[in-house]
Motif scaffolding. Structure first.
Motif, PDB file in Angstrom:
ATOM      1  N   ARG A   1     -11.414 -45.284  15.728  1.00 49.05           N
ATOM      2  CA  ARG A   1     -10.828 -46.629  15.631  1.00 49.05           C
ATOM      3  C   ARG A   1     -11.892 -47.670  15.316  1.00 49.05           C
ATOM      4  NH1 ARG A   1      -8.462 -47.442  20.979  1.00 49.05           N
ATOM      5  NH2 ARG A   1      -9.526 -45.551  21.659  1.00 49.05           N
ATOM      6  N   ALA A   2     -13.100 -47.499  15.863  1.00 46.79           N
ATOM      7  CA  ALA A   2     -14.169 -48.466  15.550  1.00 46.79           C
ATOM      8  C   ALA A   2     -14.492 -48.416  14.070  1.00 46.79           C
ATOM      9  CB  ALA A   2     -15.408 -48.163  16.383  1.00 46.79           C
ATOM     10  N   CYS A   3     -14.549 -47.211  13.524  1.00 52.93           N
ATOM     11  CA  CYS A   3     -14.891 -47.076  12.104  1.00 52.93           C
ATOM     12  C   CYS A   3     -13.815 -47.708  11.226  1.00 52.93           C
ATOM     13  CB  CYS A   3     -15.066 -45.594  11.748  1.00 52.93           C
ATOM     14  SG  CYS A   3     -15.758 -45.354  10.122  1.00 52.93           S
ATOM     15  N   GLY A   4     -12.562 -47.590  11.646  1.00 55.85           N
ATOM     16  CA  GLY A   4     -11.472 -48.170  10.859  1.00 55.85           C
ATOM     17  C   GLY A   4     -11.276 -49.641  11.153  1.00 55.85           C
ATOM     18  N   GLU A   5     -11.017 -49.967  12.424  1.00 55.18           N
ATOM     19  CA  GLU A   5     -10.619 -51.339  12.757  1.00 55.18           C
ATOM     20  C   GLU A   5     -11.777 -52.330  12.674  1.00 55.18           C
ATOM     21  OE1 GLU A   5      -8.658 -51.529  16.596  1.00 55.18           O
ATOM     22  OE2 GLU A   5      -7.649 -49.626  16.195  1.00 55.18           O
ATOM     23  N   VAL A   6     -12.953 -51.930  13.144  1.00 59.45           N
ATOM     24  CA  VAL A   6     -14.071 -52.881  13.202  1.00 59.45           C
ATOM     25  C   VAL A   6     -14.859 -52.864  11.895  1.00 59.45           C
ATOM     26  CG1 VAL A   6     -16.180 -53.518  14.432  1.00 59.45           C
ATOM     27  CG2 VAL A   6     -14.241 -52.573  15.693  1.00 59.45           C
ATOM     28  N   GLN A   7     -15.243 -51.665  11.471  1.00 59.12           N
ATOM     29  CA  GLN A   7     -16.094 -51.570  10.283  1.00 59.12           C
ATOM     30  C   GLN A   7     -15.275 -51.542   8.998  1.00 59.12           C
ATOM     31  OE1 GLN A   7     -18.990 -51.876   9.148  1.00 59.12           O
ATOM     32  NE2 GLN A   7     -18.687 -50.855   7.165  1.00 59.12           N
ATOM     33  N   GLY A   8     -14.088 -50.936   9.056  1.00 65.22           N
ATOM     34  CA  GLY A   8     -13.249 -50.881   7.850  1.00 65.22           C
ATOM     35  C   GLY A   8     -13.668 -49.821   6.859  1.00 65.22           C
ATOM     36  N   THR A   9     -14.402 -48.798   7.330  1.00 62.76           N
ATOM     37  CA  THR A   9     -14.839 -47.744   6.401  1.00 62.76           C
ATOM     38  C   THR A   9     -13.941 -46.502   6.467  1.00 62.76           C
ATOM     39  OG1 THR A   9     -17.115 -48.506   6.367  1.00 62.76           O
ATOM     40  CG2 THR A   9     -16.779 -46.197   5.851  1.00 62.76           C
ATOM     41  N   PHE A  10     -13.354 -46.238   7.615  1.00 69.04           N
ATOM     42  CA  PHE A  10     -12.435 -45.096   7.779  1.00 69.04           C
ATOM     43  C   PHE A  10     -13.112 -43.778   7.398  1.00 69.04           C
ATOM     44  CE2 PHE A  10      -9.909 -48.885   7.251  1.00 69.04           C
ATOM     45  CZ  PHE A  10      -8.932 -48.763   8.218  1.00 69.04           C
TER      46      PHE A  10
END
Ligand code: SF4
Ligand code: SF4
Ligand code: SF4
Ligand code: FES
Length: 952
Positions: free
Chosen positions: A178-187
């Motif tokens: 979720r951090a990679c998607g929601e915070v960083q936006g890299t997914f």
């Protein structure tokens, strides 16, 4: 427990909600009121009740997987997860009783039965949420044993240079995903499979290095166990104290906790209380700090009579006296104007202020300039003319309230990554995105982000594009008449309206010039103008043109015409490059302006400075950087003091710059490394990294952030102390005991900084200028009710094609830019593991242009312009459009600036880096310039080695 608790570190479990409606509930017999939509977990945390949790964190949407946060709610069946249950009016919640305690212990038992029991030797020991939760729920035994199926044999992924992934420790909480998607936006991460088989994978089961991971560290920070863990902590153990400071890389100005063990920096952790980054970071600030203690640091002052001689290490006093005597004798021989200096946009505000003060008061002239000359000087000029202030209008957070976002000539995911993540988040939430860029950057199309319009213009045609957008707004009646009538000067509007309505600015008229179809331009203009909140973000792709200032004014025109100034979600936002380039401009680095953009020709302004500085000041603007070079080649400019700026690598037309530097009789360079400019120097004064001093940086939002000393200066003196001592040797006395005293003087003399002081910075955390009696807490959003010039001014923005055109000899257009892992001239990032991502600059070109020339990825190619030739490796990519090629300039041996021309912005002399006509051909060896560079570089390294006794 974390190394040191800061109030801002408190984790409320789920994100804050905003609502006009509040609900009141009872938690363990305590009443609490929270905005509607708030979770029970957060409501409890607000009144100090910590419900155990593992998968929740207040920077992530709740997920409800661990069930540790179960509570009982009167009138409801079962034990719902408090992180996913919204608080409701009148709800009565119990967070602790025997049944809940038993349930939590059972859950923890299951986790621990599949977890190595090596706490004492685990790198997270003492800083592990799993360990904390085992303690919190009172776990005393694990009944299930380790004989059954488990994950204890998983293989460690150590591919990333900065962190490891140890799947044996993973509790499948999904916080990293979720951090990679929601915070960083890299997914880049996914939770593969289900149930017991659940497994975190990077990319398509790649290693982290082979996946899309950009090494921002958000997953590492989110991980409640040691599954994702910094290698520096594994190597050195947990830090024991922390100091909050500011990143020294880009203009986002992220706040970090520098976590220390004694005076050793163990890791940089993004600080949640930092208002620019709100706890996020990119690979540079998070991990690339090793340069600060790299063995290449030069820590002893050095002098030499000529650049053909070896360096000689001397004491500080000898170096100051040598430099001062040289400078004074040059002035005696060639006149007061024959010396000057360049301030640093990497140093603090206080240090920059001192350098320009030394030049104006100590040298007695206004020959001061800064790197903004080659980046955002058109921003200063263009925004001052139209809006009355030389700075961006918003906070970064404002983008989260924007409905249409126009990004022009900027690549924020690479150059301003933390802001790029915020922007992408807003686009995922539904805002429209329009990108004007010759390249297909990742913003145009990437995971979960797609621009509604990509204006893939030809380099050099920005002004034609912005005029076409404004033309559509006016001719289709999309302007904001009320805003224009109340906030903009009537006369300037009428004139501009007539100018922009001319059919020559129509999308149809400029489609061929710009390479963007009329339909795309019209759609983009409508998307922007019809959005309730439209914001514009721009970068060096706007300013580094012969019409850079015109384009900035064109951007301001569009914002004014559509009423997009003066509130959240709108505005004109220059994405400024270096960490303190805003500050270096604010501090009076330009030759025509004293601190606070006060003109040197203004008698009252000068009188104010003269009274405090106890000296009489020159009323004529001094030389800009290109003028200094020209004057040097004319034999009338002979001495230069350069602090923390590598003009030999960063300025255009390298051959010209090198010739100018060689002609100087005294070049004093103050830097942490013997950079390219220092190779031409006669005096080297060792600089200090951002970790070694106190001060402030000002980011692109005008936010003044504290920089705090975490270790002693390696060379014994902070940069401000070096400048002060040099000034004293020159005979102009300075006697500051601490940078806070310098800030007090800045506040005294600079109206927009009048209310800034270190105490207020401690209390508030950061301050956005203007900060004065009218705005004692600072100004997050500018121009809310009026402009500093009363009413804003539209400016006439005629499109004038650049003189730099492609022709048969030079049929391609070269444009330049940055990459995420490297920074500017690369002096810092090249001395870190970031090298692994970008070990060399490459030339990107479109497959059609490559095929025409028989070029394939990896081939050695020459890039020749009217100025010179250099040689790079080719990268064939569809990111480019046919006819346009691109390179970065992070490596000195690449010589990107050997090729760039001296064309520059008509108003500010900002070089036209973004348009150079070139030819590209397959070759087998390096260019003549590169051969010479290598030879010169080797010789200068030998000279350094002979002084320091190190091997070259
Ligand atoms: S480091 Fe950043 S980009 Fe890479 S996987 Fe973690 S969160 Fe995603
Ligand atoms: S790697 Fe860490 S954050 Fe990700 S699922 Fe495993 S324990 Fe949770
Ligand atoms: S976004 Fe900029 S300021 Fe923030 S960590 Fe990265 S380089 Fe540093
Ligand atoms: S913290 Fe609520 S389910 Fe994990």
């Amino acid at each position: 427990m974390t190394v040191q608790f800061f109030e801002a570190d408190k984790d409320f479990g789920t994100p804050k909600r905003q609502s006009d409606k509040t609900v009141s509930l009872w938690i363990d017999d305590f009443q609490v009121s929270v905005p509607e939509g708030t979770s029970v977990m957060r409501a409890a945390a607000e009144i100090g009740i910590q419900i155990p949790k593992l998968c929740a964190s207040d920077n992530l949407e709740s997920f409800g997987s661990c069930r540790l946060c179960a509570v009982e709610i009167e009138g409801r069946r079962g034990k719902p997860a408090s992180c996913t249950t919204p608080a409701e009016e009148g709800m009565r919640v119990t967070t602790q009783n025997d049944a809940l305690a038993k349930l939590r212990r059972n859950i923890m038992e299951l986790y621990i039965s599949d977890h190595p029991l090596d706490c004492l030797t685990c790198p997270a020991n003492g800083n592990c949420e799993l360990q904390d939760m085992a303690g919190a729920v009172g776990l005393r035994e694990v009944r299930y044993g380790f004989d059954g199926e488990n994950h204890l044999e998983g293989e460690k992924d150590e591919s990333n240079p900065y962190f490891t992934f140890d799947p044996t420790k993973c509790i499948a909480c999904s916080r990293c995903v979720r951090a990679c998607g929601e915070v960083q936006g890299t997914f880049a991460l996914t939770m593969g499979h289900r149930g017991f088989e659940s497994k975190i994978t990077a990319g398509a089961d790649d290693s982290f290095m082979d996946s899309d991971c950009v090494s921002c560290g958000a997953c590492v920070q989110a991980c409640p166990t040691s599954t994702l863990m910094e290698k520096s902590v594994i190597d050195h153990g947990q830090p024991e104290h922390a100091v909050v400071t500011t990143c020294a890389y880009c203009g986002v100005g992220c706040s970090f906790k520098a976590e220390m063990k004694g005076d050793q920096l163990i890791r940089m952790v993004p600080y949640k209380g930092g208002e620019a980054n709100m706890g996020h970071s990119c690979v540079k600030g998070r991990f690339a700090f090793g340069y600060a203690t790299h063995t290449d640091r030069v820590t002893k002052p050095m002098i030499r009579d000529s650049i053909d001689q070896p360096w000689q290490e001397v004491s500080w006093d000898e170096a100051f006296n040598y430099a001062a005597n040289k400078m004074r004798s040059i002035q005696e021989k060639y006149g007061r104007e024959s010396i000057g200096g360049i301030t640093s946009s990497r140093c603090t505000n206080e240090e920059t202020y001192l350098v320009q003060k030394l030049i104006r008061a100590g040298f007695g002239n206004n020959n001061t300039d800064t790197c903004a000359r080659v980046c955002h000087s058109p921003t200063g000029f263009g925004l001052k003319v139209t809006l009355g202030e030389s700075a961006g209008t918003q906070t970064f957070e404002s983008v989260l309230y924007s409905d249409a976002i126009l990004v022009i000539g900027a690549n924020p995911t690479d150059a301003h990554p933390v802001f790029g993540s915020m922007l992408k988040r807003r686009v995922r939430e539904g805002a429209s995105l329009i990108v004007a860029d010759p390249r297909s950057t990742s913003l145009v199309s990437s995971a979960h982000v797609k621009a509604s319009q990509h204006l893939q213009l030809l380099p050099g045609t920005n002004v034609a594009v912005i005029n076409a957008l404004a033309h559509v707004v006016i001719t289709e009646g999309l302007e904001d008449r009320e805003f224009i009538a109340s906030r903009v000067d009537d006369g300037s509007y009428e004139q501009w309206r007539k100018h922009i309505s001319d059919p020559k600015h129509s999308p149809e008229s400029v489609a061929e010039i710009t390479g963007v179809s009329a339909d795309t331009l019209r759609e983009a203009a409508r998307t922007f103008a019809k959005a309730p909140n439209g914001s514009i973000y721009y970068g060096l792709g706007v300013t580094e043109h012969s019409q850079g200032s015109t384009m900035v004014m064109g951007i301001a025109n569009l914002a004014l015409a559509t009423g997009n100034i003066g509130r959240l979600g709108v505005g004109v936002n220059p994405l400024r490059g270096q960490n303190n380039v805003q500050g270096s401009c604010d501090m009076g680095s330009f030759p025509h302006e004293l601190p606070g953009y006060q003109h040197v020709s203004d008698d009252a302004v000068r009188a104010k400075f003269e009274a405090v500085w106890n000296v009489s000041l020159d009323n004529e603007p001094g030389l800009r950087i290109p003028n200094m070079f020209n004057a040097a080649l004319d034999g009338v400019f002979k001495g230069m003091y350069v602090q923390g700026e590598d003009i030999a690598q960063s300025d255009p037309n390298t051959a010209h710059v090198e010739a100018a530097l060689k002609s100087l009789e005294c070049l004093v360079v103050q830097d942490i490394f013997l950079n390219e400019t220092a190779k031409f120097a006669h005096v080297f004064l060792p600089g200090s990294s951002f970790l070694e001093k106190d001060g402030t940086f000002t980011n692109a939002e005008r936010r003044i952030n504290r920089v705090r000393k975490v270790m002693k200066p390696l060379a014994g003196m902070a940069d401000w102390e070096v400048t002060q001592a040099f000034s004293n040797a020159l005979g102009y006395p300075m006697n500051y005991q601490h940078p806070s005293e310098i800030m007090a003087e800045i506040a005294q003399l600079t109206p927009s900084f009048a209310g800034v002081n270190y105490q207020r910075l401690e209390e508030q955390g950061s301050i956005q200028w203007p900060c004065n009696d009218q705005q004692p807490d600072g100004t997050p959003i500018m121009h809310t009710d009026s402009f500093p010039i009363g009413k804003a001014q539209f400016a006439i923005t005629e499109y004038v094609p650049t003189e730099e055109r492609s022709n048969r000899r030079f049929p391609l257009l070269l444009t330049t830019g940055r990459i995420l892992s490297q920074y500017n001239v690369g002096a810092q990032t090249r001395r870190t593991e970031n090298q692994q991502w970008h070990p060399e600059d490459q030339l990107e070109l479109h497959p059609i242009d490559a095929e025409d020339r028989g070029i394939q990825t990896g081939d050695t190619v020459s890039i020749a312009s009217r100025m010179g030739t250099t040689v790079l490796k080719a990268l064939v990519t569809e990111r480019m459009q046919p006819g346009v090629v691109y390179t970065t300039f992070h490596h000195p041996g690449s010589g990107a600036n050997v090729v760039t021309t001296e064309n520059s912005d008509w108003a500010t002399n900002c070089p036209e880096y973004k348009v150079t006509a070139v030819q590209v051909n397959k070759v087998t060896g390096e260019s003549d310039w590169q051969a010479q560079f290598k030879q010169f570089d080797k010789r200068q390294r030998d000279f350094l080695a002979s002084a320091t006794g190190e091997k070259a």
